[in-house]
Design a protein around this motif. Structure first.
Motif, mmCIF file in Angstrom:
data_model
loop_
_atom_site.group_PDB
_atom_site.id
_atom_site.type_symbol
_atom_site.label_atom_id
_atom_site.label_comp_id
_atom_site.label_asym_id
_atom_site.label_seq_id
_atom_site.Cartn_x
_atom_site.Cartn_y
_atom_site.Cartn_z
ATOM 1 N N ASP A 1 3.106 4.694 -5.276
ATOM 2 C CA ASP A 1 3.908 3.685 -4.556
ATOM 3 C C ASP A 1 2.969 3.675 -2.886
ATOM 4 O OD1 ASP A 1 5.940 3.171 -6.171
ATOM 5 O OD2 ASP A 1 6.583 5.516 -5.756
ATOM 6 N N LEU A 2 2.836 4.891 -2.538
ATOM 7 C CA LEU A 2 2.096 4.869 -1.157
ATOM 8 C C LEU A 2 1.146 5.891 -1.337
ATOM 9 C CD1 LEU A 2 5.309 5.011 0.711
ATOM 10 C CD2 LEU A 2 4.199 3.062 0.815
ATOM 11 N N CYS A 3 0.182 5.820 -0.431
ATOM 12 C CA CYS A 3 -0.859 6.980 -0.127
ATOM 13 C C CYS A 3 -1.190 6.897 1.473
ATOM 14 C CB CYS A 3 -1.877 6.865 -0.934
ATOM 15 S SG CYS A 3 -3.283 5.349 -0.715
ATOM 16 N N LEU A 4 -1.579 8.308 2.038
ATOM 17 C CA LEU A 4 -2.125 8.500 3.039
ATOM 18 C C LEU A 4 -3.786 8.650 2.961
ATOM 19 C CD1 LEU A 4 -0.021 10.978 4.923
ATOM 20 C CD2 LEU A 4 0.069 8.623 5.307
ATOM 21 N N THR A 5 -4.498 8.141 3.465
ATOM 22 C CA THR A 5 -5.935 7.911 3.223
ATOM 23 C C THR A 5 -6.836 7.700 4.623
ATOM 24 O OG1 THR A 5 -7.556 7.065 1.693
ATOM 25 C CG2 THR A 5 -5.955 5.345 2.730
ATOM 26 N N SER A 6 -8.085 7.878 4.342
ATOM 27 C CA SER A 6 -8.957 7.713 5.522
ATOM 28 C C SER A 6 -10.257 7.358 4.723
ATOM 29 C CB SER A 6 -8.810 8.860 6.337
ATOM 30 O OG SER A 6 -9.998 8.739 7.332
ATOM 31 N N PRO A 7 -11.098 6.374 5.479
ATOM 32 C CA PRO A 7 -10.815 5.328 6.144
ATOM 33 C C PRO A 7 -9.621 4.572 5.850
ATOM 34 C CG PRO A 7 -13.114 5.494 5.984
ATOM 35 C CD PRO A 7 -12.697 6.120 4.822
ATOM 36 N N VAL A 8 -8.888 3.954 6.827
ATOM 37 C CA VAL A 8 -7.862 3.006 6.635
ATOM 38 C C VAL A 8 -8.592 1.584 5.880
ATOM 39 C CG1 VAL A 8 -6.042 1.507 7.421
ATOM 40 C CG2 VAL A 8 -6.541 3.721 8.851
ATOM 41 N N PRO A 9 -7.966 1.606 4.683
ATOM 42 C CA PRO A 9 -8.758 0.605 3.738
ATOM 43 C C PRO A 9 -8.314 -1.066 4.379
ATOM 44 C CG PRO A 9 -6.522 1.206 2.768
ATOM 45 C CD PRO A 9 -6.855 2.281 3.816
ATOM 46 N N ASP A 10 -9.368 -1.708 4.180
ATOM 47 C CA ASP A 10 -9.426 -3.235 4.325
ATOM 48 C C ASP A 10 -9.804 -3.953 2.962
ATOM 49 O OD1 ASP A 10 -9.529 -5.653 5.354
ATOM 50 O OD2 ASP A 10 -11.259 -5.449 6.524
ATOM 51 N N ALA A 11 -8.567 -4.403 2.401
ATOM 52 C CA ALA A 11 -8.798 -4.808 1.088
ATOM 53 C C ALA A 11 -7.631 -5.946 0.854
ATOM 54 C CB ALA A 11 -8.775 -4.072 -0.252
ATOM 55 N N PRO A 12 -8.068 -7.309 0.190
ATOM 56 C CA PRO A 12 -6.900 -8.036 0.198
ATOM 57 C C PRO A 12 -5.859 -7.954 -0.552
ATOM 58 C CG PRO A 12 -9.033 -8.794 -1.087
ATOM 59 C CD PRO A 12 -9.425 -7.489 -0.469
ATOM 60 N N ASP A 13 -5.876 -6.888 -1.491
ATOM 61 C CA ASP A 13 -4.695 -6.670 -2.466
ATOM 62 C C ASP A 13 -3.972 -5.485 -1.827
ATOM 63 O OD1 ASP A 13 -7.016 -4.887 -3.008
ATOM 64 O OD2 ASP A 13 -6.305 -4.593 -5.016
ATOM 65 N N LEU A 14 -4.314 -4.998 -0.895
ATOM 66 C CA LEU A 14 -3.553 -3.902 -0.261
ATOM 67 C C LEU A 14 -3.004 -4.301 1.271
ATOM 68 C CD1 LEU A 14 -6.033 -0.913 -1.045
ATOM 69 C CD2 LEU A 14 -3.950 -1.613 -2.342
ATOM 70 N N VAL A 15 -2.012 -3.449 1.613
ATOM 71 C CA VAL A 15 -1.468 -3.644 2.999
ATOM 72 C C VAL A 15 -1.720 -1.962 3.505
ATOM 73 C CG1 VAL A 15 0.397 -3.879 4.522
ATOM 74 C CG2 VAL A 15 0.372 -5.464 2.315
ATOM 75 N N ALA A 16 -2.267 -1.822 4.686
ATOM 76 C CA ALA A 16 -2.659 -0.740 5.301
ATOM 77 C C ALA A 16 -2.276 -0.699 6.618
ATOM 78 C CB ALA A 16 -3.969 -0.389 5.323
ATOM 79 N N ARG A 17 -1.528 0.449 7.314
ATOM 80 C CA ARG A 17 -1.184 0.424 8.514
ATOM 81 C C ARG A 17 -1.906 1.791 9.055
ATOM 82 N NH1 ARG A 17 -0.554 -3.900 7.846
ATOM 83 N NH2 ARG A 17 1.486 -4.947 7.857
ATOM 84 N N ARG A 18 -2.440 1.625 10.347
ATOM 85 C CA ARG A 18 -3.097 2.882 10.946
ATOM 86 C C ARG A 18 -1.849 3.583 11.450
ATOM 87 N NH1 ARG A 18 -4.086 4.639 15.999
ATOM 88 N NH2 ARG A 18 -6.068 5.906 16.254
ATOM 89 N N LEU A 19 -2.036 5.153 11.343
ATOM 90 C CA LEU A 19 -0.807 5.964 11.697
ATOM 91 C C LEU A 19 -1.247 6.793 13.020
ATOM 92 C CD1 LEU A 19 0.977 6.988 8.535
ATOM 93 C CD2 LEU A 19 1.445 5.039 9.823
ATOM 94 N N ASP A 20 -2.290 7.366 12.774
ATOM 95 C CA ASP A 20 -2.937 8.392 13.568
ATOM 96 C C ASP A 20 -4.502 8.652 13.588
ATOM 97 O OD1 ASP A 20 -2.856 10.287 15.533
ATOM 98 O OD2 ASP A 20 -1.292 11.513 14.556
#
Length: 329
Positions: free
Chosen positions: A176-195
């Motif tokens: 459902d959700l994942c914490l990841t790095s680098p913050v992805p930039d893809a048209p099918d995903l929504v990503a928000r920088r947290l820290d």
């Protein structure tokens, strides 16, 4: 066995279609399921009562509809399932065999429906949550503890993996959700920088730089590096930072987990750019990198347009509320 002629060609398929890409068997199966599935509940009801009128009353469907459904089911299968005596019916041997499998299939559908309803329950539902290995020792346990203070019965399915693998699991509907790095930039995903998390140059305790507290990354240009494997976000960041510092790292060992890399550094096998450990490890010294700016951004990602269940929505809101304070100070 499905008798295709009696279903008036509805289950038949040309040999050309069967040969294209090996899809014939799947096409046959899909066609059979599409024909039979709507009638299985009707069949089970009639088989249970052995009376068409009584079954129609119990299922609240017109008797004529139920009778036609049973006739069409037998036509589609090419097998007589009932022996009829007026409105009373009894199962044939083929009908009894079919009923066993139908009841098992309907019970599995009911179990699956109960499971997805339970997973979506606001109080007791489930969140499939992925995160980086380096966040498993301290960050994620702290987040879950804080979230469950207000949602004590929400369940979690936890997956630790590297960034690209988790994004594929998002796309496959396994997370459902994942914490990841680098913050992805893809048209099918929504990503928000947290820290963001500072990276340190980790060197052996007897290394020539070990007496220092702060260094420029270029000072390690002649050292051998131990890194994560290609495809890992931290490996990409390491390569980019070294390039910014004016050199390409000479990689001696590649691993899958940051603490393994620390062990390799402690053994004198190289140096590494790593996030801070949960617990200090003997045999290594962790140096602050002053140039270039050595950090990695941590973000949360989810599949664009994917509807959230109540527990997923609550946990997403919680994570977004932790912007700037996700990681330990």
């Amino acid at each position: 066995m499905v008798h295709q002629q009696r279903s008036q060609g509805r289950l038949s398929q040309s040999s050309d279609t069967k040969d294209r890409g090996g899809r014939g068997d799947r096409g046959d199966r899909d066609a059979i399921v599409a024909l039979l599935a709507p009638r299985l509940v009707h069949f089970a009801g009639v088989a249970r009562t052995e009376h068409v009128t009584r079954a129609a009353q119990e299922m609240q469907v017109p008797q004529s509809t139920l009778s036609r459904s049973m006739v069409r089911l037998e036509q589609d299968l090419g097998v007589e399932l009932f022996a009829r005596r007026g409105r009373t019916v009894s199962l044939t041997p083929a009908g009894r065999t079919f009923l066993t499998s139908v009841e098992r299939a309907l019970a599995e559908v009911e179990r699956a429906a109960d499971e997805v309803r339970a997973d979506a329950d606001p109080a007791t539902g489930k969140v499939a949550f992925g995160f980086l290995h380096t966040m498993g020792a301290e960050t994620v346990p702290g987040l879950l503890h804080a979230f469950r203070a207000d949602h004590p019965r929400v369940r979690f399915s936890l997956v630790q993996n590297y960034g690209e693998a988790m994004l594929e699991k998002l796309r496959a509907g396994e997370l459902d959700l994942c914490l990841t790095s680098p913050v992805p930039d893809a048209p099918d995903l929504v990503a928000r920088r947290l820290d963001e998390q500072k990276l340190r140059l980790v060197v052996p305790a007897d290394h020539r730089l070990a007496s220092r507290r702060r260094i420029r990354l270029a000072e390690a240009a002649e050292d051998t590096f131990v890194t994560l494997e290609p495809g890992y976000g931290l490996r990409r960041i390491t390569d980019d930072l070294c390039q910014e510092a004016g050199f390409k790292p000479r990689v001696a060992f590649e691993g899958e987990e940051a603490e393994t890399l620390r062990g390799l550094v402690a053994a004198g096998l190289g140096v590494a750019l790593l996030p801070p450990p949960a617990v200090a490890r003997p045999g290594v010294v962790e140096l602050t990198v002053t140039a270039p700016r050595a950090v990695r951004e941590i973000g949360v990602a989810w599949l664009d347009g994917h509807p959230d269940t109540a527990p997923v929505a609550a946990f997403k809101k919680f994570l977004l509320s932790r912007r700037g304070s996700l990681l330990p100070a």
